[in-house]
Scaffold this active site. Structure first.
Site, PDB file in Angstrom:
ATOM      1  N   GLN A   1       5.102  -9.957  -1.815  1.00  0.00           N
ATOM      2  CA  GLN A   1       3.898  -9.868  -1.354  1.00  0.00           C
ATOM      3  C   GLN A   1       2.835  -9.574  -2.558  1.00  0.00           C
ATOM      4  O   GLN A   1       3.063  -8.514  -3.168  1.00  0.00           O
ATOM      5  CB  GLN A   1       3.904  -8.881  -0.399  1.00  0.00           C
ATOM      6  CG  GLN A   1       2.463  -8.610   0.327  1.00  0.00           C
ATOM      7  CD  GLN A   1       2.171  -7.249   0.568  1.00  0.00           C
ATOM      8  OE1 GLN A   1       2.426  -6.436  -0.325  1.00  0.00           O
ATOM      9  NE2 GLN A   1       1.633  -6.979   1.740  1.00  0.00           N
TER      10      GLN A   1
ATOM     11  N   SER B   1      -1.763  -6.203  -3.686  1.00  0.00           N
ATOM     12  CA  SER B   1      -2.368  -5.152  -4.658  1.00  0.00           C
ATOM     13  C   SER B   1      -2.603  -5.585  -5.982  1.00  0.00           C
ATOM     14  O   SER B   1      -1.559  -6.225  -6.472  1.00  0.00           O
ATOM     15  CB  SER B   1      -1.638  -3.914  -4.308  1.00  0.00           C
ATOM     16  OG  SER B   1      -1.330  -3.366  -3.071  1.00  0.00           O
TER      17      SER B   1
ATOM     18  N   SER C   1       7.297  -5.085  -4.663  1.00  0.00           N
ATOM     19  CA  SER C   1       8.832  -4.843  -4.563  1.00  0.00           C
ATOM     20  C   SER C   1       9.316  -6.298  -4.199  1.00  0.00           C
ATOM     21  O   SER C   1       8.884  -7.151  -3.866  1.00  0.00           O
ATOM     22  CB  SER C   1       8.907  -4.287  -2.971  1.00  0.00           C
ATOM     23  OG  SER C   1       8.055  -3.256  -2.619  1.00  0.00           O
TER      24      SER C   1
ATOM     25  N   GLU D   1       2.852  -5.717   9.063  1.00  0.00           N
ATOM     26  CA  GLU D   1       3.491  -4.778   8.485  1.00  0.00           C
ATOM     27  C   GLU D   1       3.719  -3.567   8.988  1.00  0.00           C
ATOM     28  O   GLU D   1       4.795  -2.920   9.109  1.00  0.00           O
ATOM     29  CB  GLU D   1       2.907  -4.385   6.844  1.00  0.00           C
ATOM     30  CG  GLU D   1       3.346  -3.471   5.958  1.00  0.00           C
ATOM     31  CD  GLU D   1       2.694  -3.222   4.867  1.00  0.00           C
ATOM     32  OE1 GLU D   1       1.572  -3.265   4.961  1.00  0.00           O
ATOM     33  OE2 GLU D   1       3.345  -2.893   3.738  1.00  0.00           O
TER      34      GLU D   1
ATOM     35  N   GLU E   1      -4.334   8.432   4.036  1.00  0.00           N
ATOM     36  CA  GLU E   1      -5.809   8.716   4.376  1.00  0.00           C
ATOM     37  C   GLU E   1      -6.486   7.517   5.082  1.00  0.00           C
ATOM     38  O   GLU E   1      -7.113   7.424   6.052  1.00  0.00           O
ATOM     39  CB  GLU E   1      -6.528   8.983   3.074  1.00  0.00           C
ATOM     40  CG  GLU E   1      -6.118  10.215   2.477  1.00  0.00           C
ATOM     41  CD  GLU E   1      -4.586  10.398   1.941  1.00  0.00           C
ATOM     42  OE1 GLU E   1      -4.206   9.461   1.769  1.00  0.00           O
ATOM     43  OE2 GLU E   1      -4.306  11.499   1.798  1.00  0.00           O
TER      44      GLU E   1
END
Lengths: 377, 396
Positions: free
Chosen positions: B115, B118, B150, B233, B366
Site C-alpha cells: 500500500q 503514507s 510493509s 483496513e 489519537e
C-alpha cells in the site's frame, strides 16, 4: 494456564430478542416511575422504595421470578434476562431491592435445591414479588467471604449483629448465615431490630441487623449452607456487573449529550479534542464492560465451570468502568455536575458503593490470581 | 443477495469442492484456485469473482468445513494488505477488467500487494500527500516518495494515491492507481526500525509510468476511494477467535508461573490488572465476531485496535521488567527483512519495541479516538482551516 482453564464452551455474548423485549418493558416502566427527580425525592424520604414501582416491576413484568422455575411460580428464565433488568436499573439508579432479593436471596435459596419445604415456599413468595428477602451479610462481602461468624444459632434461636446489610430495611425475610447453618428469619419479629444507616449510595439503603433471640427456620446446615450463600453472592457479584454497565452507559450518553450542547469559547465543549478523547476512551471501556458483564451472565445462566473466573473478571473490570464513567460525568458537566439537582451525583454514589459491593476489584483480582494460577510472591 | 443461498447450500457446495479436489492429493495453489472458482473464497463477493453474492455471515461456515477437512488456507497473514485493503477497493471501484485481472491471483496468494499511501510529510494527515501523477497521453507519470510500506520488498502490486491537481483543496486533487512494483522507476529501500529489523520500506517513485487503465475510480476522486480502503483496513479485525491468554498476556503469564523467583507484589498487581483487561479485550473481540456473524456489525471494531495497542504496550513493558537481569538483554539486533509482520514472536524486548508501532500504524490512537468520538458518539468536529485552501497554498 492449563487446558482446564480454557472456557468449556463459547459464551453467547449477544442479546436475544426476548431479552430486548424485556429491556423495553423495564425501560419504559422505569422512565415512567423512576425518573431522576422521583428517584431523588424517594431517596430523601422515609420509605426508600416505591411499593407500586416494585409491584409493577416484580409482578407486572414478572422480573422478580426470572430465576425461579415455573413450578415454583417463577418465569423459569435465567441470569441472562435478570442481567438485562439490572442494566436498566443501573441506567436509572432506580431504588428497588431487585439485586438483593430477586438475585442474591433467590439464587441462595435456589442453590439449596429443595422442591418443597420452607425454601421452596419462600421462593414462591419472592418470585411473585409479594415478599422481599435479603441475605444478612455485609454488602461488601465477596463471594468466598461470608462466614456468618457474628451470629450464633442454638436450637433455632439466633443472636448477633450483622452490619451494613443492603436492603434489610425493606425485607420481609432475612436469610441469616451462621456457623451452625442458614436460617430464615421474619424481619417483622419483635426479636429483630433493623437499624437504618446513612448510606453513601442514597438509592440503596443499608442497615444494621440485630437478632436478639430471634426464631430462625433452618434451611440448611454445614457445607450445603455455605455453598448456597457462596452461590448467592456469586450471582450477585456477577450480575452487579450488568448494573454497573447500565450505569456507565447512562453516564457516557448523558455526558456526550451535554457536551454537544454546552458552548464555551464559542464552540460546543464536546468539539475539544481533549474531551473527545476522554469520551471515546470511556466508550471503549463501556463496550468492553458489556462483553465482560454478558460473559458473567451467560456463564451463570449455563452453569458453566467458568463461573468463578467469569464473575471475578467482570467485577475486577466493570467496577472501575462504572466509577470512572460517573466521575467523568461529574467532571465534564463542570459546576452543574456538582449540584444536588443534577442526577450525576446519584450515579457517582451508586457506582462507588457498587465498587465495594460483593467484593472490591482488588478482592476479585485475588480470585483471578488463584483461578488463573498466577500466585502472589 | 441470493435468497436461496443458506448455510445448508454453502455446506453442500463446500462438500462438492472437497470431493472434486481432495486436499490430500491436490496441489495447494490448484485447490485455492478451485475454491475461488467455486465462489467459496469470500462468499459475499459476486459470483465469478470468488463469491456467491451470499451473506458474509456464511463465510465462517465454509471456513470451518474446510479447516475440518484439512484443506489449505490462502495464508491470509502473508497477503493481509491485499485481502483487507486492495480487494474491497478493487471490488468497489474497479472496472470489470480490473476485477477479473486482479482478484483471483490476489486471493490465491500468487500476487502479494502493498500500500503506497503514507509519505514522510503525510502520515495521519494523509490527504496532504505530495507524490505527483502527471498525465502524459495514455499514461500517468508518477514522482514522489512513500514510506512505512510493509511487504513492498515482496509485493507484485501496490495501491497508490497521488496528487493529480495541486490547485484544488487537498482532498479533491487526489487520484487512485494500481502500481506495478516491477516497473522501472520503482525503488524499494529497507527502512531499519526501532527493533533492528526492516519490516517496512521506503519506496521511491521516479518517472514511473502507470497506464490510465490502472486508475481506480474517476480522476480527482482518489480520496473517496482511499476512504473505502482505510475503512476496510480497520474492519478487518474480528474474524479469528482468540483463546484465553492467546495474545501477549500468554508469554508473560507463563514466565510468571515458571519462574517464581521473579515475582514481586508490585508486578503481581499489575499483571493481574492486565490479565483481566486482556481477558475482557478477548471477550470484546468475541462479541464483535458474534455480531458480525449475526449480520449486525457493531462499531466496536474501531475501538479494538485502540485497546490492543495499549494492552500490547503495557503487557510487553511489564514483561521486560519482570525478567529483571534478562530484561536488560536483547535477542538479536541483526538487520533482517521479514516477509510477515510478527508482533508476538521473538523475545520480550522485541515485543516491547515492536508494540510501540501498534498505536501508530494503521491510524494513530489519537486519530482513532477522534474517529470514535465523531462517528460513533456523534461529537462535533474540531474547526479546521485546510478544507477550502488549494493544496499548493497549504503550509508545509
Amino acid at each position: 494456564m492449563t487446558a482446564l482453564h480454557q472456557p468449556a464452551a463459547t459464551p453467547d455474548l449477544l442479546y436475544s430478542e426476548t431479552e430486548e423485549d424485556l429491556r423495553s418493558a423495564v425501560r419504559s416502566l422505569l422512565a415512567d416511575r423512576a425518573d431522576a427527580p422521583t428517584v431523588l425525592a424517594r431517596a430523601e424520604s422515609d420509605t426508600p422504595y416505591d411499593p407500586r414501582l416494585w409491584q409493577a416491576l416484580a409482578a407486572g413484568i414478572g422480573a422478580a421470578g426470572l430465576l425461579v422455575p415455573e413450578k415454583l411460580g417463577g418465569q423459569g428464565a435465567s441470569h441472562r434476562e435478570a442481567a438485562v433488568v439490572l442494566e436498566e436499573i443501573g441506567r436509572s439508579v432506580a431504588p428497588t431491592p431487585y439485586l438483593t432479593s430477586a438475585v442474591v436471596a433467590t439464587a441462595t435459596l435456589l442453590a439449596l435445591g429443595t422442591e418443597d419445604g420452607p425454601a421452596a415456599e419462600l421462593l414462591t413468595g419472592l418470585a411473585s414479588g409479594r415478599r422481599v428477602a435479603a441475605l444478612a451479610v455485609p454488602f461488601a462481602t465477596p463471594p468466598a467471604g461470608a462466614t456468618g461468624a457474628t451470629v450464633a444459632a442454638a436450637d433455632g434461636v439466633l443472636d448477633g449483629t450483622v452490619t451494613a446489610v443492603a436492603d434489610a430495611a425493606t425485607a420481609d425475610v432475612l436469610l441469616v448465615p451462621t456457623p451452625q447453618g442458614l436460617y430464615a428469619v421474619e424481619a417483622a419479629a419483635d426479636t429483630v431490630t433493623v437499624d437504618p444507616l446513612v448510606p453513601l449510595d442514597l438509592t440503596r439503603p443499608l442497615a444494621t441487623v440485630i437478632l436478639s433471640g430471634a426464631t430462625g427456620t433452618p434451611l440448611a446446615t454445614g457445607e450445603a449452607a455455605a455453598d448456597a450463600v457462596r452461590r448467592g453472592l456469586l450471582a450477585g457479584a456477577g450480575l452487579l456487573a450488568s448494573e454497573q454497565l447500565g450505569l456507565a452507559e447512562w453516564c457516557l450518553t448523558e455526558t456526550v449529550r451535554y457536551t454537544r450542547e454546552r458552548h464555551q469559547f464559542n464552540r460546543p465543549v464536546g468539539s475539544f479534542q481533549s474531551l473527545k478523547h476522554r469520551m471515546a476512551q470511556l466508550w471503549l471501556e463501556v463496550v468492553s464492560a458489556r462483553a465482560a458483564a454478558r460473559n458473567a451472565a451467560d456463564a451463570l445462566a449455563t452453569g458453566s465451570p467458568d463461573v468463578p473466573l467469569a464473575v471475578a473478571v467482570a467485577q475486577a473490570y466493570c467496577s472501575k468502568v462504572a466509577v470512572r464513567a460517573a466521575e467523568e460525568c461529574v467532571q465534564l458537566h463542570g459546576g452543574i455536575g456538582m449540584t444536588w439537582e443534577h442526577p450525576a451525583h446519584l450515579y457517582l454514589k451508586r457506582a462507588k458503593a457498587d465498587s465495594i459491593a460483593y467484593g472490591t476489584a482488588g478482592s476479585h483480582r485475588a480470585a483471578v490470581a488463584e483461578l488463573a494460577e498466577l500466585p502472589a510472591p | 443477495m441470493t435468497a436461496s443461498i443458506d448455510a445448508a447450500e454453502v455446506r453442500r457446495r463446500t462438500g462438492e469442492l472437497l470431493a472434486a479436489h481432495p486436499p490430500a492429493t491436490t496441489d495447494r495453489t490448484d485447490f485455492l484456485k478451485a475454491r475461488f472458482d467455486a465462489g467459496l473464497a469470500w462468499v459475499h463477493y459476486p459470483a465469478g469473482l470468488g463469491g456467491l453474492d451470499a451473506p458474509r455471515s456464511l463465510q465462517p461456515v465454509i471456513d470451518a468445513e474446510l479447516a475440518a477437512a484439512g484443506a489449505p488456507d490462502n495464508d491470509p497473514r502473508r497477503i493481509g494488505i491485499g485481502l483487507g485493503m486492495a480487494a474491497p477497493t478493487v471490488l468497489g471501484f474497479g472496472t470489470d477488467e480490473q476485477k477479473q485481472r486482479f482478484l483471483r491471483p490476489l486471493w490465491v496468494g500468487e500476487e502479494v500487494w502493498c500500500q503506497l499511501f503514507s509519505e514522510p510529510g503525510a502520515g495521519s494527515d494523509l490527504a496532504a500527500l505530495g507524490t505527483r501523477a502527471v498525465r502524459d497521453g495514455e499514461d500517468w507519470v508518477v514522482d514522489g516518495q512513500k514510506v512505512w510500506t510493509s511487504s513492498a520488498h515482496v509485493a507484485r502490486w501496490a495501491i497508490l494515491i497521488a496528487r493529480t491537481d495541486p490547485d484544488l483543496p487537498k482532498h479533491r486533487g487526489i487520484s487512485y492507481f494500481i502500481c506495478d512494483m516491477t516497473d522501472p522507476g520503482v525503488e524499494v529501500r529497507p527502512l531499519r526500525q526501532i527493533t533492528g529489523e526492516a519490516e517496512f520500506n521506503e519506496v521511491f517513485l521516479t518517472g514511473v509510468r502507470i497506464p490510465d487503465s490502472r486508475r481506480l475510480g474517476p480522476v480527482g476522486e482518489g480520496w473517496k476511494v482511499a476512504r473505502t480502503t482505510l475503512m476496510n483496513e480497520r474492519v478487518s479485525i474480528g474474524g479469528a477467535r482468540i483463546p484465553r491468554e492467546g495474545g501477549m498476556i500468554g508469554p508473560v503469564s507463563r514466565t510468571w508461573r515458571e519462574r517464581p523467583e521473579l515475582r514481586t507484589h508490585d508486578l503481581h498487581q499489575r499483571l493481574l490488572t492486565l490479565w483481566v483487561e486482556a481477558e475482557v479485550a478477548r471477550l470484546t473481540g468475541e462479541r464483535l465476531r458474534q455480531q458480525l456473524v449475526a449480520g449486525h456489525p457493531g462499531p466496536e471494531g474501531s475501538g479494538m485496535k485502540l485497546a490492543f495497542a495499549r494492552l500490547n504496550q503495557e503487557i510487553s513493558g511489564l514483561e521486560v521488567e519482570l525478567l529483571g537481569d534478562g530484561g536488560l538483554l536483547y535477542g538479536d539486533w541483526t538487520m533482517r527483512r521479514p516477509e510477515l509482520v510478527d508482533f508476538t514472536g521473538r523475545d520480550a524486548g522485541y515485543r516491547y519495541l515492536r508494540s510501540k508501532g501498534n498505536s501508530i500504524e494503521g491510524g494513530t490512537s489519537e486519530v482513532l479516538l477522534n474517529i470514535v468520538a465523531e462517528r460513533v458518539l456523534g461529537l462535533p468536529v474540531e474547526p479546521r482551516n485546510d478544507k477550502d485552501v488549494a493544496w499548493k497554498d497549504l503550509s508545509r
